[in-house]
Design an enzyme around this catalytic site. Structure first.
Site, PDB file in Angstrom:
ATOM      1  N   ALA A   1      -5.104  10.629   7.909  1.00  0.00           N
ATOM      2  CA  ALA A   1      -4.138  10.379   7.753  1.00  0.00           C
ATOM      3  C   ALA A   1      -2.659  10.737   9.019  1.00  0.00           C
ATOM      4  O   ALA A   1      -1.886  10.127   8.342  1.00  0.00           O
ATOM      5  CB  ALA A   1      -3.740  11.908   6.357  1.00  0.00           C
TER       6      ALA A   1
ATOM      7  N   GLU B   1     -18.634  17.808   4.093  1.00  0.00           N
ATOM      8  CA  GLU B   1     -17.621  18.459   1.999  1.00  0.00           C
ATOM      9  C   GLU B   1     -17.630  17.822   1.221  1.00  0.00           C
ATOM     10  O   GLU B   1     -17.945  19.020   0.595  1.00  0.00           O
ATOM     11  CB  GLU B   1     -15.744  18.065   2.705  1.00  0.00           C
ATOM     12  CG  GLU B   1     -15.463  18.182   4.164  1.00  0.00           C
ATOM     13  CD  GLU B   1     -14.065  18.193   4.478  1.00  0.00           C
ATOM     14  OE1 GLU B   1     -12.904  19.073   5.191  1.00  0.00           O
ATOM     15  OE2 GLU B   1     -13.230  17.196   3.104  1.00  0.00           O
TER      16      GLU B   1
ATOM     17  N   VAL C   1      -2.140  -7.759  -4.186  1.00  0.00           N
ATOM     18  CA  VAL C   1      -1.747  -9.046  -3.264  1.00  0.00           C
ATOM     19  C   VAL C   1      -2.854  -9.564  -4.006  1.00  0.00           C
ATOM     20  O   VAL C   1      -4.088  -9.118  -2.441  1.00  0.00           O
ATOM     21  CB  VAL C   1      -1.006  -8.117  -2.484  1.00  0.00           C
ATOM     22  CG1 VAL C   1      -1.136  -9.127  -1.108  1.00  0.00           C
ATOM     23  CG2 VAL C   1       0.036  -7.364  -2.444  1.00  0.00           C
TER      24      VAL C   1
ATOM     25  N   PHE D   1      -1.087   6.727   2.982  1.00  0.00           N
ATOM     26  CA  PHE D   1       0.360   8.216   3.500  1.00  0.00           C
ATOM     27  C   PHE D   1       1.225   7.271   4.700  1.00  0.00           C
ATOM     28  O   PHE D   1       1.843   7.007   4.463  1.00  0.00           O
ATOM     29  CB  PHE D   1      -1.003   8.795   4.761  1.00  0.00           C
ATOM     30  CG  PHE D   1      -1.941   9.666   3.335  1.00  0.00           C
ATOM     31  CD1 PHE D   1      -1.140  10.879   3.639  1.00  0.00           C
ATOM     32  CD2 PHE D   1      -3.053   9.192   3.405  1.00  0.00           C
ATOM     33  CE1 PHE D   1      -2.324  12.249   2.977  1.00  0.00           C
ATOM     34  CE2 PHE D   1      -3.663  11.335   2.712  1.00  0.00           C
ATOM     35  CZ  PHE D   1      -3.011  11.571   2.891  1.00  0.00           C
ATOM     36  N   GLY D   2       0.425   6.195   5.247  1.00  0.00           N
ATOM     37  CA  GLY D   2       1.234   5.422   5.753  1.00  0.00           C
ATOM     38  C   GLY D   2       2.687   4.602   4.903  1.00  0.00           C
ATOM     39  O   GLY D   2       3.587   4.559   5.842  1.00  0.00           O
TER      40      GLY D   2
ATOM     41  N   GLY E   1       0.899  -1.328  -0.051  1.00  0.00           N
ATOM     42  CA  GLY E   1      -0.047  -0.244   0.116  1.00  0.00           C
ATOM     43  C   GLY E   1       0.820   1.392   0.005  1.00  0.00           C
ATOM     44  O   GLY E   1       2.065   1.762   0.561  1.00  0.00           O
TER      45      GLY E   1
END
Lengths: 434, 434
Positions: free
Chosen positions: B323, B176, B85, B20-21, B17
């Protein structure tokens, strides 16, 4: 003349197509005593001259597309319908569309052109055209996907096929695409794919006629070829494609090129809608029009731009299929239609050729202005300026400008994104262009 | 610990992945004595907080996507593979992917989260999620297509259905999206569709809990609701969706809303890959990890961000799926992995909550910084600044900035383009997200 008046007293002009020609005629009719209805299968205008930059990861698609409704915001006599026109019925003055029948007093065909595969279903199926934004995005995805695949491919023949890029057709689109791909390889891809040997990536440009940039001056043709070859494009002129089965391309000089990436820019044909009699359709699938762009044999149907063939002594095969012709014919026809409505004599169209140009790479372009030809960085600045100015909308101009400035200094491309993977098997003729 | 050494002496860390991480951990491992391999089904990082602006025609998709290869350009110990994956086989320290088996010494699951339809196939089929760029683009196309259809629809019930927009879920995304749709209606659409009575366009926001913006302060919740209602959003809290058949939405307060536009932002669930034992998966489909992000019961498998559930006294249900948590866990885990490799003790993770914010419209946002809450134009500037700074890449920042400035002064949206029409019938579960 035959004329069915619509509900209001103002005559109704139906324009099919929101390309360069359609936009100009509709704009020129602003505030006049006519009703204007534009029909287009897309809700946006496409700035086709920069499609190749979308395909090669240099620009976002949205920066060369402009919402048609927005162009005519506040134009009270203008209506837009996002629909596909299926047929014209001249006897009843109606067009049949996916949202029903629409009547007209005057009909303007501004449908432009589509890719010409010269009747080959095989080429149509296996090669990649680039006339619409979805097609340019498919091309972008395919190029990037094939590079990812090449990275893990063990079989050298298959790997070569994934890394060989063949552009068929050496007109401005083919030349610009070849140059842009070459810069992508030379400046960007080696950094993106450090594991891939980029010297294995070959870029071929195959042209049937004796020179690239056919309609330009001999000097520009020569200069463009020289620049392409310096950059590393393998240019073959007087060479035709014999067959392509998705893996192997056979060309007339006896070469066989393994390639999964065959880009087709070898020709265009007018997009003619059903209902126009076959005998009005000539070379390049264009509709014969008189010197006022009126379709021969009809009183209230006109054709402009790429789809029209106006044979004149200077242009025995009709005008070139370029934006300025469509724009000038659009503006001219608007004036003529107003004259006709007011029972005045329409005036014949005259094309003012402002010159032609093509860009090959950074600081490298060729420009023909009448008898003056120049190349290099000045030509390249002119090319950029003209294209920026022709782009519709301030936002689009600003976004393209930001991208160009950034690319110029970083030698990079911002949008090498596989946003919707291309899968030839999942694509139907219906979804491919949409 | 069990550990299969790869061919080189450096341990191989596989990160699944590029969110953000994933990005943060890979960056932090730059220049260290490890091999880093990142796997992602997309070749780009998605800046999810701005997806709603893509969906509502305010930003081009390409400006919030960034090529993953480009982020790690020049990072010698980094490799990227664009693949899906399919399974993890912890017994053999391999992951099974669409391009074959890949071995790891350490595995980091940074797969993030996907939309949670809470098991309802009906809602999954008929409502529109917005977690990926293709989904945001589908949403954009659908909104614009339905407006085009509303224009020609004669049946008042069907027309109402085309013009009613229902957003389910009042978290930041839902708020939003509702605000942005409302501004689109108030400032843009009336000019685009002068024939449409825009007062017929209703925007509903439906939230199951007692307040919108659940994780924020009561003050911000109250302020946000007030602003939404002032703008014209019909907010219903403590209201749940009972059913939706593509036309009619039934909600728990007894209302029936005809709508062709139901946007689903009611929940997320961790994206867990096959091979993680069921007993490690808890609420929200998250994987239980210890305070070093190690998956319970394994020696060399870690999970970070949305997919990880680290239960701590302050966060009894795990950290919020935002995030900053993913980024901080990514950076922290990079340090810990280096410690572990050097036989040092890993340190427990501590989340530094920098506050939270949401924007509702121009000049309107709410910000919580600890005990300080503020709203209005200053909050809105902070929101914009933080988002611009978090966006990856200078080009993306510049393009987003140009769009924001231009929109601010023109009250317009640049990208209301139907580039690939949305057709629910042609969509399969497989193509919808791609």
């Amino acid at each position: 003349m035959t004329k069915t008046l619509s509900s209001t007293a103002f005559p109704k002009i139906v324009i099919i197509g929101g390309g360069f020609g359609g936009i100009e005629i509709a704009k020129k009719l602003k505030g006049k005593e006519v009703k204007v209805l534009m029909l287009d299968r897309h809700n946006y205008h496409t700035f086709q001259p920069l499609l190749y930059q979308v395909a090669t990861g240099g620009l976002e698609a949205d920066s060369i597309a402009f919402p048609l409704r927005k162009i005519f915001k506040g134009q009270k006599n203008f209506t837009f319908r996002n629909t596909e026109v299926k047929q014209i019925v001249p006897e009843r003055n109606v067009v049949v569309t996916s949202i029903g029948e629409i009547s007209y007093d005057y009909l303007v065909l501004a449908t432009g052109s589509d890719t010409n595969f010269f009747g080959s279903k095989e080429l149509e199926h296996y090669t990649m055209p680039m006339k619409t934004i979805p097609e340019a995005l498919n091309l972008r995805s395919m190029i990037l996907q094939n590079l990812e695949e090449a990275l893990i491919e063990k079989d050298p023949v298959k790997k070569a096929g994934l890394l060989n890029f063949v552009i068929v057709g050496g007109g401005p689109t083919g030349v610009e695409l070849a140059g842009s791909l070459c810069e992508l390889r030379n400046h960007v891809l080696q950094k993106d794919y450090p594991e891939l040997d980029m010297s294995l990536m070959n870029i071929y440009l195959i042209e049937g006629s004796p020179a690239v940039l056919g309609p330009m001056s001999e000097k520009s043709q020569h200069d463009a070829r020289e620049v392409l070859e310096t950059m590393g494009v393998k240019v073959f002129t007087q060479t035709r494609v014999l067959s392509y089965d998705g893996d192997k391309l056979s060309v007339s000089d006896g070469q066989e090129i393994y390639s999964e990436n065959v880009l087709w820019s070898a020709g265009v044909m007018g997009e003619v809608i059903d209902g126009i009699p076959k005998d009005k359709i000539v070379r390049g699938n264009r509709i014969t029009v008189d010197e006022t762009n009126k379709v021969t044999g009809f009183d209230n149907i006109y054709a402009i731009g790429d789809v029209a063939s106006m044979v004149m002594s200077e242009y025995p095969q009709g005008h070139p299929g370029v934006a300025p012709v469509a724009q000038q014919q659009g503006r001219h026809l608007a004036k003529n239609l107003l004259k006709i409505i007011n029972n005045q004599q329409p005036e014949p169209f005259e094309y003012f050729d402002k010159g032609s140009m093509a860009t090959i790479g950074r600081n490298r372009a060729v420009v023909d202005l009448g008898k003056v030809h120049f190349k290099g960085i000045f030509a390249w600045f002119i090319w950029m300026f003209v294209h920026l100015m022709t782009l519709v909308g301030f936002r689009n101009k600003a976004v393209v400008f930001v991208n160009w400035i950034w690319s110029y200094f970083s030698y990079d491309r911002g949008t090498r994104l596989i946003i919707r993977p291309f899968n030839r098997k999942l694509m139907t003729e219906d979804t491919k262009n949409k």
